[in-house]
Design a protein around this motif. Structure first.
Motif, PDB file in Angstrom:
ATOM      1  N   ARG A  38       0.811  -1.219   0.000  1.00 43.07           N
ATOM      2  CA  ARG A  38       0.000   0.000   0.000  1.00 43.07           C
ATOM      3  C   ARG A  38       0.842   1.265   0.000  1.00 43.07           C
ATOM      4  NH1 ARG A  38      -3.788  -3.224   2.849  1.00 43.07           N
ATOM      5  NH2 ARG A  38      -2.821  -2.843   4.877  1.00 43.07           N
ATOM      6  N   PHE A  39       2.090   1.174   0.415  1.00 46.07           N
ATOM      7  CA  PHE A  39       2.965   2.342   0.327  1.00 46.07           C
ATOM      8  C   PHE A  39       3.395   2.609  -1.117  1.00 46.07           C
ATOM      9  CE2 PHE A  39       3.346   1.666   4.862  1.00 46.07           C
ATOM     10  CZ  PHE A  39       3.484   2.949   5.351  1.00 46.07           C
ATOM     11  N   ARG A  40       3.329   1.595  -1.973  1.00 42.79           N
ATOM     12  CA  ARG A  40       3.707   1.774  -3.381  1.00 42.79           C
ATOM     13  C   ARG A  40       2.493   1.937  -4.279  1.00 42.79           C
ATOM     14  NH1 ARG A  40       7.737  -2.427  -5.548  1.00 42.79           N
ATOM     15  NH2 ARG A  40       6.169  -3.961  -4.931  1.00 42.79           N
ATOM     16  N   VAL A  41       1.423   1.178  -4.010  1.00 43.82           N
ATOM     17  CA  VAL A  41       0.201   1.252  -4.813  1.00 43.82           C
ATOM     18  C   VAL A  41      -0.966   1.382  -3.846  1.00 43.82           C
ATOM     19  CG1 VAL A  41      -1.188   0.150  -6.583  1.00 43.82           C
ATOM     20  CG2 VAL A  41       1.269  -0.238  -6.544  1.00 43.82           C
ATOM     21  N   SER A  42      -1.589   2.554  -3.815  1.00 47.67           N
ATOM     22  CA  SER A  42      -2.612   2.815  -2.812  1.00 47.67           C
ATOM     23  C   SER A  42      -4.014   2.412  -3.248  1.00 47.67           C
ATOM     24  CB  SER A  42      -2.617   4.311  -2.466  1.00 47.67           C
ATOM     25  OG  SER A  42      -2.832   5.085  -3.637  1.00 47.67           O
ATOM     26  N   ASP A  43      -4.200   2.035  -4.494  1.00 45.72           N
ATOM     27  CA  ASP A  43      -5.523   1.680  -4.981  1.00 45.72           C
ATOM     28  C   ASP A  43      -5.381   0.629  -6.070  1.00 45.72           C
ATOM     29  OD1 ASP A  43      -8.201   2.405  -6.768  1.00 45.72           O
ATOM     30  OD2 ASP A  43      -8.441   2.819  -4.632  1.00 45.72           O
ATOM     31  N   GLU A  44      -6.461  -0.121  -6.328  1.00 46.15           N
ATOM     32  CA  GLU A  44      -6.409  -1.189  -7.328  1.00 46.15           C
ATOM     33  C   GLU A  44      -6.202  -0.653  -8.740  1.00 46.15           C
ATOM     34  OE1 GLU A  44      -6.410  -4.427  -7.309  1.00 46.15           O
ATOM     35  OE2 GLU A  44      -6.495  -4.693  -5.150  1.00 46.15           O
ATOM     36  N   GLN A  45      -6.860   0.461  -9.082  1.00 55.56           N
ATOM     37  CA  GLN A  45      -6.798   0.995 -10.439  1.00 55.56           C
ATOM     38  C   GLN A  45      -6.266   2.424 -10.388  1.00 55.56           C
ATOM     39  OE1 GLN A  45     -10.076  -0.562 -13.102  1.00 55.56           O
ATOM     40  NE2 GLN A  45     -11.110  -0.752 -11.119  1.00 55.56           N
ATOM     41  N   LEU A  46      -5.052   2.578 -10.865  1.00 55.37           N
ATOM     42  CA  LEU A  46      -4.339   3.838 -10.746  1.00 55.37           C
ATOM     43  C   LEU A  46      -3.668   4.205 -12.061  1.00 55.37           C
ATOM     44  CD1 LEU A  46      -2.336   3.433  -7.398  1.00 55.37           C
ATOM     45  CD2 LEU A  46      -4.353   4.853  -7.734  1.00 55.37           C
ATOM     46  N   VAL A  47      -3.352   5.498 -12.185  1.00 52.64           N
ATOM     47  CA  VAL A  47      -2.396   5.953 -13.180  1.00 52.64           C
ATOM     48  C   VAL A  47      -1.246   6.598 -12.408  1.00 52.64           C
ATOM     49  CG1 VAL A  47      -3.659   8.134 -13.493  1.00 52.64           C
ATOM     50  CG2 VAL A  47      -1.981   7.374 -15.209  1.00 52.64           C
ATOM     51  N   ILE A  48      -0.025   6.126 -12.692  1.00 53.41           N
ATOM     52  CA  ILE A  48       1.164   6.565 -11.963  1.00 53.41           C
ATOM     53  C   ILE A  48       2.141   7.185 -12.964  1.00 53.41           C
ATOM     54  CG2 ILE A  48       3.031   5.888 -10.416  1.00 53.41           C
ATOM     55  CD1 ILE A  48       1.377   3.366  -9.777  1.00 53.41           C
ATOM     56  N   GLU A  49       2.426   8.465 -12.795  1.00 52.93           N
ATOM     57  CA  GLU A  49       3.439   9.120 -13.623  1.00 52.93           C
ATOM     58  C   GLU A  49       4.809   8.836 -13.012  1.00 52.93           C
ATOM     59  OE1 GLU A  49       2.767  10.331 -16.446  1.00 52.93           O
ATOM     60  OE2 GLU A  49       0.589  10.384 -16.271  1.00 52.93           O
ATOM     61  N   THR A  50       5.716   8.342 -13.843  1.00 53.81           N
ATOM     62  CA  THR A  50       6.997   7.825 -13.359  1.00 53.81           C
ATOM     63  C   THR A  50       8.145   8.453 -14.145  1.00 53.81           C
ATOM     64  OG1 THR A  50       5.909   5.717 -12.852  1.00 53.81           O
ATOM     65  CG2 THR A  50       8.309   5.722 -12.919  1.00 53.81           C
ATOM     66  N   ARG A  51       9.174   8.870 -13.419  1.00 56.13           N
ATOM     67  CA  ARG A  51      10.380   9.438 -14.024  1.00 56.13           C
ATOM     68  C   ARG A  51      11.564   8.548 -13.658  1.00 56.13           C
ATOM     69  NH1 ARG A  51      11.396  14.690 -15.500  1.00 56.13           N
ATOM     70  NH2 ARG A  51       9.450  15.284 -14.444  1.00 56.13           N
ATOM     71  N   VAL A  52      12.321   8.111 -14.656  1.00 52.79           N
ATOM     72  CA  VAL A  52      13.488   7.247 -14.420  1.00 52.79           C
ATOM     73  C   VAL A  52      14.745   7.989 -14.847  1.00 52.79           C
ATOM     74  CG1 VAL A  52      14.599   5.047 -14.954  1.00 52.79           C
ATOM     75  CG2 VAL A  52      12.092   5.177 -14.780  1.00 52.79           C
ATOM     76  N   ASN A  53      15.698   8.109 -13.922  1.00 56.15           N
ATOM     77  CA  ASN A  53      16.990   8.732 -14.208  1.00 56.15           C
ATOM     78  C   ASN A  53      18.107   7.744 -13.929  1.00 56.15           C
ATOM     79  OD1 ASN A  53      15.171  11.189 -13.091  1.00 56.15           O
ATOM     80  ND2 ASN A  53      16.607  11.954 -14.610  1.00 56.15           N
ATOM     81  N   THR A  54      19.100   7.736 -14.805  1.00 61.46           N
ATOM     82  CA  THR A  54      20.276   6.894 -14.590  1.00 61.46           C
ATOM     83  C   THR A  54      21.497   7.769 -14.332  1.00 61.46           C
ATOM     84  OG1 THR A  54      20.782   6.798 -16.978  1.00 61.46           O
ATOM     85  CG2 THR A  54      19.372   5.071 -16.073  1.00 61.46           C
TER      86      THR A  54
END
Length: 251
Positions: A38-54
């Motif tokens: 629940r700390f990573r996904v708070s609901d069953e159906q979500l849209v999560i905007e994600t930024r990945v940096n290397t």
């Protein structure tokens, strides 16, 4: 010969028992893992905007990518790639199956959850977010994480379509928030180490960032930041690979 306690000895025994610390009952492992999810996904159906940096091994920034992740029930996720270098590409996860859709083609390509997206972030790292659905957990015990007590869990994969065969996971003692994890491949080699950065150190409510440290070769660092989360229900056709391939604009 029968031993008897004098009233004074009996009183001393009872007093000593009261002063000794009581051993806390072991926590319910299923609940621990559900709380951590629940700390990573708070609901069953979500849209999560994600930024990945290397980052390179010397710490200098390297590349950046943007992803929109739709999650739904039944272990289903759709990753839309937003950066110019990957614009139009999609990754679909349905259960243990993963597909890659390239722009200009109508044939989805099967891929594995370990296929890299950027740096050490794989499709499985971005698309699969719930440990409780994919792993069987056992409690190793209570330990110290930095200066605070924590729970150490050992997670064994229950499905073939997961990125890691085994995960050693540490959670906060009281709130059960993810703190760190060791991620192992099928060969039982340590592939990555993860750190989880919450929105608040004192009273965390969600994980804002996952930091992945490569342990196999390049020692690179990859940061996966969840910039926003919102409830959203998308059409069922978005989770059908053939329908998705025929409708690249998701209308």
């Amino acid at each position: 010969m029968t031993l008897t306690h004098t009233p004074r000895a009996l009183f001393a025994t009872l007093l000593l028992s009261a002063l000794l610390p009581a051993h806390a009952a072991e926590p319910d492992v299923t609940r621990l893992l559900a709380d951590a999810d629940r700390f990573r996904v708070s609901d069953e159906q979500l849209v999560i905007e994600t930024r990945v940096n290397t980052f390179k091994s010397d710490g200098t920034p390297d590349k950046e990518r943007l992803y929109t992740v739709h999650t739904s029930t039944g272990r289903r996720s759709l990753v839309l790639m937003r950066s110019p270098a990957e614009q139009g590409q999609k990754v679909l996860m349905v259960g243990d199956d993963f597909w890659l859709m390239m722009p200009g083609t109508q044939r989805p390509m099967r891929i594995t959850p370990s296929q890299k997206l950027l740096g050490d972030a794989s499709t499985g790292d971005i698309a699969t977010l719930r440990w409780s659905e994919d792993y069987r957990a056992t409690l190793v015990g209570e330990e110290r994480c930095d200066t605070a007590p924590c729970w150490h869990l050992s997670l064994a994969a229950q499905r073939p379509g997961v990125s890691y065969q085994r995960i050693e996971l540490w959670l906060g003692r009281d709130r059960h928030q993810p703190l760190k994890a060791d991620l192992y491949l099928q060969s039982d080699k340590l592939a990555k180490q993860a750190r989880f950065i919450p929105d608040s150190a004192e009273r965390p409510t969600q994980i804002d960032e996952m930091v992945l440290q490569d342990q196999l070769s390049h020692r690179r660092e990859t940061r996966v930041r969840y910039t926003s989360r919102a409830k959203k229900v998308v059409p069922e056709s978005w989770f059908n690979p053939m329908s998705l391939a025929r409708n690249p604009t998701l209308e």
